[in-house]
Design an enzyme around this catalytic site. Structure first.
Site, PDB file in Angstrom:
ATOM      1  N   ALA A 195       0.827  -1.209   0.000  1.00 35.42           N
ATOM      2  CA  ALA A 195       0.000   0.000   0.000  1.00 35.42           C
ATOM      3  C   ALA A 195       0.862   1.260   0.000  1.00 35.42           C
ATOM      4  CB  ALA A 195      -0.927   0.006   1.214  1.00 35.42           C
ATOM      5  N   GLU A 226      16.639  -6.413  -0.460  1.00 34.00           N
ATOM      6  CA  GLU A 226      15.685  -6.155  -1.559  1.00 34.00           C
ATOM      7  C   GLU A 226      16.382  -6.324  -2.909  1.00 34.00           C
ATOM      8  OE1 GLU A 226      12.336  -4.513  -1.435  1.00 34.00           O
ATOM      9  OE2 GLU A 226      12.187  -4.118   0.717  1.00 34.00           O
ATOM     10  N   ASP A 254      13.224   3.805   2.798  1.00 32.68           N
ATOM     11  CA  ASP A 254      12.274   2.995   3.562  1.00 32.68           C
ATOM     12  C   ASP A 254      12.949   2.313   4.746  1.00 32.68           C
ATOM     13  OD1 ASP A 254      10.680   3.781   1.523  1.00 32.68           O
ATOM     14  OD2 ASP A 254      10.427   1.797   0.622  1.00 32.68           O
TER      15      ASP A 254
HETATM   16  P1  ADP Z   1       5.397  -2.820   0.496  1.00 30.42           P
HETATM   17  O1  ADP Z   1       5.163  -1.613  -0.349  1.00 30.42           O
HETATM   18  O2  ADP Z   1       4.337  -2.968   1.544  1.00 30.42           O
HETATM   19  O3  ADP Z   1       6.790  -2.873   1.041  1.00 30.42           O
HETATM   20  P2  ADP Z   1       6.353  -5.056  -0.995  1.00 30.42           P
HETATM   21  O4  ADP Z   1       5.791  -5.780  -2.137  1.00 30.42           O
HETATM   22  O5  ADP Z   1       7.664  -4.384  -1.131  1.00 30.42           O
HETATM   23  O6  ADP Z   1       5.224  -4.055  -0.487  1.00 30.42           O
HETATM   24  O7  ADP Z   1       6.526  -6.052   0.231  1.00 30.42           O
HETATM   25  C1  ADP Z   1       5.482  -6.904   0.589  1.00 30.42           C
HETATM   26  C2  ADP Z   1       6.030  -8.298   0.897  1.00 30.42           C
HETATM   27  O8  ADP Z   1       6.658  -8.275   2.193  1.00 30.42           O
HETATM   28  C3  ADP Z   1       4.963  -9.331   0.976  1.00 30.42           C
HETATM   29  O9  ADP Z   1       4.683  -9.893  -0.287  1.00 30.42           O
HETATM   30  C4  ADP Z   1       5.588 -10.356   1.928  1.00 30.42           C
HETATM   31  O10 ADP Z   1       6.492 -11.187   1.234  1.00 30.42           O
HETATM   32  C5  ADP Z   1       6.362  -9.470   2.886  1.00 30.42           C
HETATM   33  N1  ADP Z   1       5.545  -9.129   4.061  1.00 30.42           N
HETATM   34  C6  ADP Z   1       5.138  -7.902   4.436  1.00 30.42           C
HETATM   35  N2  ADP Z   1       4.375  -7.943   5.551  1.00 30.42           N
HETATM   36  C7  ADP Z   1       4.283  -9.243   5.870  1.00 30.42           C
HETATM   37  C8  ADP Z   1       3.612  -9.963   6.915  1.00 30.42           C
HETATM   38  N3  ADP Z   1       2.868  -9.343   7.837  1.00 30.42           N
HETATM   39  N4  ADP Z   1       3.744 -11.303   6.927  1.00 30.42           N
HETATM   40  C9  ADP Z   1       4.478 -11.942   6.005  1.00 30.42           C
HETATM   41  N5  ADP Z   1       5.115 -11.331   5.000  1.00 30.42           N
HETATM   42  C10 ADP Z   1       5.025 -10.008   4.925  1.00 30.42           C
HETATM   43 MG    MG Z   2       8.499  -2.818  -0.220  1.00 31.31          MG
END
Ligand code: ADP
Ligand code: MG
Length: 381
Positions: free
Chosen positions: A122, A160, A172
């Site tokens: 988000a 990352e 971030d």
């Molecule tokens: P964002 O913009 O929120 O960072 P990303 O796509 O970079 O979105 O990261 C999201 C990824 O981080 C998810 O697909 C998952 O692999 C991991 N992740 C984030 N929060 C959780 C959570 N609460 N439990 C497990 N994995 C999570």
């Molecule tokens: Mg991210």
């Protein structure tokens, strides 16, 4: 309702038959300073009250055993490069382990259970929260906290890059590691110097309105924005637009395209707006902060042209209702607006934004109230 902490404790005990140590880290917002990082400028993030929390304990083996409560999956992996897990979420944790090891740090086998409430994808950087939670924890458990905080942020960034295929900047992870309650941080993306500024907006709330749209653009607009910035910097004879001002840009107006001129006008203006917001915060002038947010939106929309209909609509609704500040947060072409809303307008703004957006675009935006909070930390029992 069971708190996140209690749930993690319980599941850890059930799975591993013991207790571990609890750590947490946070997602982040960026109040102002957009598309400035690759121009050596300033960003202005803060950690929020949406977290990833993990319980960890050494397990005496050479394996990591970790359970994700939210995804309801378990992963087990070794600590050598060839042991990389396949699950996407586990790769973040594996990456953190590997990046610590690559820097000469220690990681031994451990058990972990984690959960979170940072919305995924988000724009609040749940991935950085996850990375910095584990980086902080492993630094505390196995390295006597010898790895400095900036390196912890870099460990997240490298994770990352090297394990998750995301070529992100440092903001971030920086925000997630360094975040401090009631403070935002101005990070200089050139020198990596940073400074805390008080952010305690009494009488206001920070509200994110997630449009839940993401426009896929074919012609790589981000690269084209970068190229514009580089072209103008070159024409002005400076290393990056960080070193330029409006007078220099105007003096060179005849030598650059109209489009490049607009792009550079946004970036140069944004540098000044961040500095103006710092002054305003030191003076406790949140009205001024809000004005600058609207100016940023205007610049991102008209000059930098990275907005979209839905985000401009949300910005218009905010402006019409008298919301103090509102702008696109993040790269643009979808995602969230960040809004500084006075307490008395808060509920009405949310209702109106949701109803009017749904009327026009057929789905409801997602609303997140956020409070500026601490970043990576050990959670006291
Ligand atoms: P964002 O913009 O929120 O960072 P990303 O796509 O970079 O979105 O990261 C999201 C990824 O981080 C998810 O697909 C998952 O692999 C991991 N992740 C984030 N929060 C959780 C959570 N609460 N439990 C497990 N994995 C999570
Ligand atoms: Mg991210």
């Amino acid at each position: 309702m069971e708190t996140m902490k209690e749930q993690i404790n319980k599941i850890f005990k059930e799975r591993f038959g013991k207790n571990g140590t609890l750590y947490a880290s946070a997602g982040r917002i960026n109040l102002i300073g957009e598309h400035t990082d690759y121009n050596d400028g300033f960003v202005f993030p803060g950690a929020i009250d949406k977290v990833i929390m993990a319980e960890l304990a050494e397990n005496g083996t050479d394996k990591v055993r970790v359970f994700s409560i939210d995804i309801d999956e378990y992963a087990e992996f070794g600590l050598r490069e060839e042991d990389a897990p396949t699950q996407g979420w586990a790769r973040y944790i594996f990456g953190i382990c590997r990046e610590i090891q690559k820097r000469g740090g220690t990681v031994k086998g451990f058990d972990a259970v984690f959960a979170g409430n940072v919305p995924l994808g988000a724009g609040l950087s749940s991935s950085a929260a996850l990375e910095s939670c584990f980086a902080f924890a492993l630094n505390d458990m196995f390295n006597n906290n010898a790895i400095d905080k900036f390196e912890l942020a870099r460990i997240g960034q490298s994770t990352e890059h090297n394990y998750c295929g995301v070529n992100c900047g440092i903001m971030d992870q920086f925000a997630s590691v360094f975040g401090r309650k009631d403070h935002l941080m101005r990070l200089d993306c050139r020198s990596m110097e940073y400074e805390y500024f008080p952010f305690d907006p009494k009488g206001y709330k920070l509200v994110l309105v997630d449009s839940r749209v993401k426009h896929e653009l074919k012609d790589s607009p981000y690269n084209r924005r970068r190229e514009s910035c580089e072209r103008v910097a070159k024409e002005l004879g400076v290393k990056s637009l960080r070193d330029a001002d409006m007078a220099m840009l105007d003096a060179a107006k005849d030598r650059i395209s109209e489009e490049d001129y607009k792009r550079a006008r946004y970036v140069i203006g944004e540098k000044q707006r961040v500095l103006d917001v710092c002054d305003a915060l030191n003076a406790g002038d949140y009205k001024k902060v809000g004005e600058k947010m609207y100016e940023t939106h205007e610049g991102l929309s008209k000059d930098y042209e990275v907005s979209c209909e839905e985000l401009d609509f949300l910005n218009d609704v905010a402006k019409e209702m008298g919301v103090t500040g509102s702008r696109i947060m993040g790269g643009g072409f979808g995602g969230c607006t960040i809004n500084l809303v006075s307490d008395d307008l808060h509920d009405r703004f949310i209702t109106e934004a949701v109803v009017r957006f749904k009327e026009k675009y057929g789905h409801e935006p997602q609303i997140y109230d956020v409070i500026i909070s601490d970043g990576a930390r050990k959670v006291e029992e």
